[in-house]
Design an enzyme around this catalytic site. Sequence first.
Site, PDB file in Angstrom:
ATOM      1  N   ASN A  74       5.100   5.985   3.319  1.00  0.00           N
ATOM      2  CA  ASN A  74       4.291   6.633   2.288  1.00  0.00           C
ATOM      3  C   ASN A  74       4.057   8.122   2.494  1.00  0.00           C
ATOM      4  O   ASN A  74       3.332   8.750   1.735  1.00  0.00           O
ATOM      5  CB  ASN A  74       2.937   5.917   2.186  1.00  0.00           C
ATOM      6  CG  ASN A  74       3.112   4.446   1.852  1.00  0.00           C
ATOM      7  OD1 ASN A  74       3.907   4.094   0.997  1.00  0.00           O
ATOM      8  ND2 ASN A  74       2.389   3.591   2.555  1.00  0.00           N
ATOM      9  N   THR A  75       4.650   8.697   3.538  1.00  0.00           N
ATOM     10  CA  THR A  75       4.644  10.145   3.746  1.00  0.00           C
ATOM     11  C   THR A  75       6.082  10.622   3.620  1.00  0.00           C
ATOM     12  O   THR A  75       6.951  10.147   4.366  1.00  0.00           O
ATOM     13  CB  THR A  75       4.074  10.512   5.131  1.00  0.00           C
ATOM     14  OG1 THR A  75       2.697  10.130   5.189  1.00  0.00           O
ATOM     15  CG2 THR A  75       4.190  12.007   5.387  1.00  0.00           C
TER      16      THR A  75
ATOM     17  N   LYS B 266       5.589   3.456  17.005  1.00  0.00           N
ATOM     18  CA  LYS B 266       5.611   2.411  15.977  1.00  0.00           C
ATOM     19  C   LYS B 266       6.814   2.634  15.081  1.00  0.00           C
ATOM     20  O   LYS B 266       6.968   3.710  14.489  1.00  0.00           O
ATOM     21  CB  LYS B 266       4.326   2.441  15.159  1.00  0.00           C
ATOM     22  CG  LYS B 266       4.186   1.270  14.190  1.00  0.00           C
ATOM     23  CD  LYS B 266       2.780   1.213  13.610  1.00  0.00           C
ATOM     24  CE  LYS B 266       2.563  -0.059  12.806  1.00  0.00           C
ATOM     25  NZ  LYS B 266       1.159  -0.172  12.330  1.00  0.00           N
TER      26      LYS B 266
ATOM     27  N   PHE C  16      -1.672   8.121   4.389  1.00  0.00           N
ATOM     28  CA  PHE C  16      -2.442   8.722   5.485  1.00  0.00           C
ATOM     29  C   PHE C  16      -3.728   9.392   4.994  1.00  0.00           C
ATOM     30  O   PHE C  16      -4.061  10.509   5.410  1.00  0.00           O
ATOM     31  CB  PHE C  16      -1.609   9.743   6.261  1.00  0.00           C
ATOM     32  CG  PHE C  16      -0.520   9.169   7.129  1.00  0.00           C
ATOM     33  CD1 PHE C  16      -0.377   7.804   7.320  1.00  0.00           C
ATOM     34  CD2 PHE C  16       0.378  10.015   7.773  1.00  0.00           C
ATOM     35  CE1 PHE C  16       0.633   7.287   8.108  1.00  0.00           C
ATOM     36  CE2 PHE C  16       1.397   9.513   8.573  1.00  0.00           C
ATOM     37  CZ  PHE C  16       1.527   8.147   8.743  1.00  0.00           C
TER      38      PHE C  16
ATOM     39  N   ASN D  52       0.840  -1.201   0.000  1.00  0.00           N
ATOM     40  CA  ASN D  52       0.000   0.000   0.000  1.00  0.00           C
ATOM     41  C   ASN D  52       0.871   1.245   0.000  1.00  0.00           C
ATOM     42  O   ASN D  52       1.961   1.259   0.566  1.00  0.00           O
ATOM     43  CB  ASN D  52      -0.945  -0.008   1.207  1.00  0.00           C
ATOM     44  CG  ASN D  52      -0.371   0.703   2.417  1.00  0.00           C
ATOM     45  OD1 ASN D  52      -0.436   1.919   2.531  1.00  0.00           O
ATOM     46  ND2 ASN D  52       0.222  -0.070   3.336  1.00  0.00           N
TER      47      ASN D  52
ATOM     48  N   SER E  23       5.737   5.101   8.667  1.00  0.00           N
ATOM     49  CA  SER E  23       5.115   4.817   7.380  1.00  0.00           C
ATOM     50  C   SER E  23       6.061   5.239   6.256  1.00  0.00           C
ATOM     51  O   SER E  23       6.632   6.325   6.298  1.00  0.00           O
ATOM     52  CB  SER E  23       3.795   5.565   7.237  1.00  0.00           C
ATOM     53  OG  SER E  23       3.309   5.487   5.905  1.00  0.00           O
TER      54      SER E  23
ATOM     55  N   ASN F 246       6.109  -1.589  11.474  1.00  0.00           N
ATOM     56  CA  ASN F 246       5.321  -1.091  10.354  1.00  0.00           C
ATOM     57  C   ASN F 246       5.660  -1.922   9.107  1.00  0.00           C
ATOM     58  O   ASN F 246       6.354  -2.928   9.186  1.00  0.00           O
ATOM     59  CB  ASN F 246       5.624   0.398  10.125  1.00  0.00           C
ATOM     60  CG  ASN F 246       4.429   1.167   9.598  1.00  0.00           C
ATOM     61  OD1 ASN F 246       3.721   0.699   8.711  1.00  0.00           O
ATOM     62  ND2 ASN F 246       4.194   2.355  10.130  1.00  0.00           N
TER      63      ASN F 246
END
Length: 366
Positions: free
Chosen positions: A185-186, A226, A122, A118, A183, A255
């Site tokens: 993805n940021t 996390k 967010f 994915n 994450s 994560n």
Amino acid sequence: MLYKQIVKPALFRMDPEKAHHLIIDGLHAVAKLPGGRALLRGMYGVPSIPELKTELWGITFANPVGLAAGLDKNAKAVPGFSSIGFGFMEVGTVTPKPQAGNELPRLFRLPEDAALINRMGFNNVGIEGMARHLEEAGKRFVPLAVNIGKNKTTPNEHAEDDYRACIRGLYSRGDFFVVNISSPNTPDLRNLQHGDDLSRLLAAVQDEMKLQHQQRGGSAKPVLVKIAPDLSDEEIHYMVQTIARSGVSGIIASNTTISREGLSHPHKGEAGGLSGRPLTERSTRLIRQIYAATEGKLPIIGSGGIFTARDAYDKICAGASLVEIYTSLIYEGPGIIRRLNEGIAELMKQDGFKHISEAVGSAHRR
């Protein structure tokens, strides 16, 4: 059986993100029906297993298997998820302002690898939207963690303002909080895991948690961090030391990963975070390292690639007090929650443990 034979084939013919929303909306709708939550508990609830009951941070967990963040991003289906056997659940990641996330498509199944990729970014309804959903949810049956992050447009030097805002806006709604700095993805988010940036952020988070506790009273609420699995041994050592010094209550390991080692599905080239079976051993190894580095003094929630009771039990023996699932729920259905709990209890019995607390970190004592 119903999930594997009917529900899953139908969902897997759909676009992954559309199927995701269908699950969330469906659970939300069923839980709102008269007797809906009782129906879900009757179908999927986990019988009480006293030896799995856990007390951590003043919170009682009926069993150690929780729902990881990322599935119920906006806390829309909390009544439903809290009725199907989980011992706890995470919602989020939530950011102060609503944001759409990354462009579509951004969620990919890798069935041959029992994995997902994915790059959601967010996507969420923001603090006010989540607070409204949690108010509408009313009574829930399991402890709730709120996973918090920063908006994409917020530079790292001002990240602490976003995390403070999330705590202020949702402090009364969650039983504990999770700081997401891992994450992939940021942009630049993972840079907050290191050095002075991490120390400064955690100091701000701790300060805000104490301030909210003083203003609102009641018991102090725990906050966890996390972390990512894509770290060198040296990075893990320094990060864990910084986290331990900050006074936070625990660590979630881990994560998603940016590694693509061993994948076979054509989607392996997609950008984003990889979850599921390829993460099983990597996350267990990370738990083992954290437990050793902290001498077992900092509670760990293990997450990553849990498909069987043995997967979960290995993480517990490595040092995790609780575990979380996400990808295996998509592939196996809600029946996995009961299978994991019953399997963990059986494995504990085989090893001569009378309570799960005896199994936590036992691999280090053998």
